[in-house]
Structures are given as C-alpha cells and as structure tokens.
Scaffold this active site. Structure first.
Site: not given
Length: 292
Positions: A24-28, A151, A176
């Site tokens: 629903n946002t960003g890279i996705g 990452s 992270y």
C-alpha cells in the site's frame, strides 16, 4: 546509493498470480503496480485495508488491470498471517510470485502480538511463516519465485540466539540490521531446501529509498532530506525486486543476493550455513512449525 539498476525484462504476466506484502506504499506499491501493468493478478497484502483499497483503485486506473485485490495481512500477528494464507489458498489455485516486501525499521522497543521483538517478528518471522504457509501452492505453480527484501544494513547484523527478542540488550538500529541478515539467511536456507522443486528464491537490497520506513527516526528523516539528491525514488527502489521476480533464466542464481539488478556481495555472517540452518530451526520452534 548512486547507481540505479533498472529491470529491462519485457516479460508479460497474464495468468500469473502474485502476492506483495506491504503493497500500500513505497517500494511495495511500485512493485505491485509494475506486476499489474504486465497483466498479473496481484494481491496487495497489507495491514491498512483502507489505504490498500485506495492504492488498488489507483493501480487499476493506471494499468487498466482490474485484477488488483486487497487482503488484510498484519505481519505482527501470526493469527492474521494464518487467516490471510487460509483465505488465499481457498480463493486461488496458483501462486507464481511471492514478494516479501513489508518491513519496519528503527522502532522503539516493542513486541508483536506473539511476543516477538518487532523487527525480528515482522521482518523475519512474519515472512517466514507466510512463506511456509504458501509453499505448497508455490510448488504446485512452479516455476515460481520468492523474493525477500533485505538491505545493505545486513552487514552490521548478527544473529544473537541468546537475545533474539532483544530482552537482554536492544538497539533499534542494530535490531533492524539483525532482521535484514535473517532475511538473507532465510533466503539461502530456503533455496537449499527447495532445490529441484521449481521454486527459486532471492534476496534483494533495494537501495536507499525515500519511503515511510524511516518514520520512527527523526535523525534518519533529516539524513534522508539532507541527501535527498542521492536517495532513490520508490519506483527506482522496486527495480531489483522486479528483476528477481520476472527476469528469465535467473533460476541458476537461486539463493543469491541482488542489488541494482546484479548479484551482490553479502557478509561472512550471511554466508554461514550453520547459522542459517540453526535460524531455520529456531524460527520453526518459535512459530510452532514442525521441523523437517
């Protein structure tokens, strides 16, 4: 940061089914949009249904593909993950592409609904369980692929089995990194276990991307603003995920890590098969999955 690989594949995906977490946002969102543009039936698996519906309508309008569906998935709750998988398996006969994209970054110390440290719980264990639950469908639909978004930060990661939930010591930034290392170890062990099944798996570093991932860190927001010229857009950040999901002939690189649409180097920790196998077993134990 400065290089920006581009997925140049012209592969079309009519009849293919894809699931993208955190779409629903960003890279996705950009990944889902491109898969829909190529004709796939795309499931936006996200926690915020309302945002997901808005994005689905936007993608439908832009691509002309009405097969963009929204389903609730909260990776911080194994009940939600199991409910998503159960409903998906009842609804779909196939699954060709699973992109484990969703993630959290630099959260204050907190736990998931099941008592897992948030980074490890969402970024690793949530996707580990989701992949496990959808694995038979991926095998039935082979050739199929699993893409795990990791990452470059994995280089700072370590798997502290005695402190996996961060209860003895905790640093948001390192937590992270640890979870991103877990993504790569999971990818490599999954590739070993799926050899010959027709299901291949890849981990990716999307680059330093302007997204909502840094929302928990005022310092990172400031850094992102300061160096905005060097930061990738979400569309640029989605290129390596797309490359690994659709590029023909990539099967021989099963289990590899990619950055800017090319094979990338990983840390010594990320190449340790003993740690990968132990993390697999510990993950199964934590999630109540039978070890095989």
């Amino acid at each position: 940061m400065l290089s920006s690989g581009v997925c140049t594949s012209t592969v079309q995906l009519p009849g293919k089914v894809a699931v993208v977490t955190g779409a629903n946002t960003g890279i996705g969102k950009e990944t889902a949009k491109e898969l829909a543009q190529r004709g796939a039936r795309v499931y936006l698996a996200c926690r915020d249904i309302q945002k997901g519906e808005l994005v689905a309508r936007e993608i439908q309008t832009m691509t002309g593909n009405q097969q963009v569906l929204v389903r609730e998935l909260d990776l911080a709750d194994t009940k939600s993950i199991r409910a998503f998988a159960k409903d998906f398996l009842a609804e779909e006969k196939h699954l060709h592409i699973l992109i484990n994209n969703a993630g959290v970054m630099m959260c204050p110390y907190s736990k998931t609904a099941d008592g897992f440290e948030m980074h490890m719980g969402v970024n690793h264990l949530g996707h580990f369980l989701l992949t496990h639950l959808l694995l038979e469908k991926l095998k039935e639909s082979a050739p199929s692929r699993v893409v795990n978004v990791s990452s470059l930060a994995h280089h700072l990661g370590r798997i502290h089995f005695h402190n996996l939930q961060g209860e003895k010591f905790y640093n948001a930034g390192l937590a992270y990194c640890h979870s991103k290392l877990a993504n790569i170890l999971f990818t490599q062990e999954l590739a070993r276990r799926l050899k010959g099944s027709g299901v291949t798996t890849y981990s990716v570093h999307p680059g330093t991307v302007n997204s909502e991932l840094v929302r928990h860190s005022p310092f990172m927001k400031w850094m992102w603003w300061l160096f905005s010229f060097f930061i990738k857009t979400p569309k640029q950040g989605a290129q390596t995920s797309l490359y690994c999901a659709i590029t023909e002939g990539l099967e021989i690189l099963n289990g590899h890590h990619f950055s800017d649409c090319s094979v990338a180097w990983v840390s010594a920790q990320a190449r340790n098969e003993t740690i990968a196998r132990r993390l697999w077993d510990v993950s199964c134990d934590l999630l109540g999955i039978p070890m095989d």
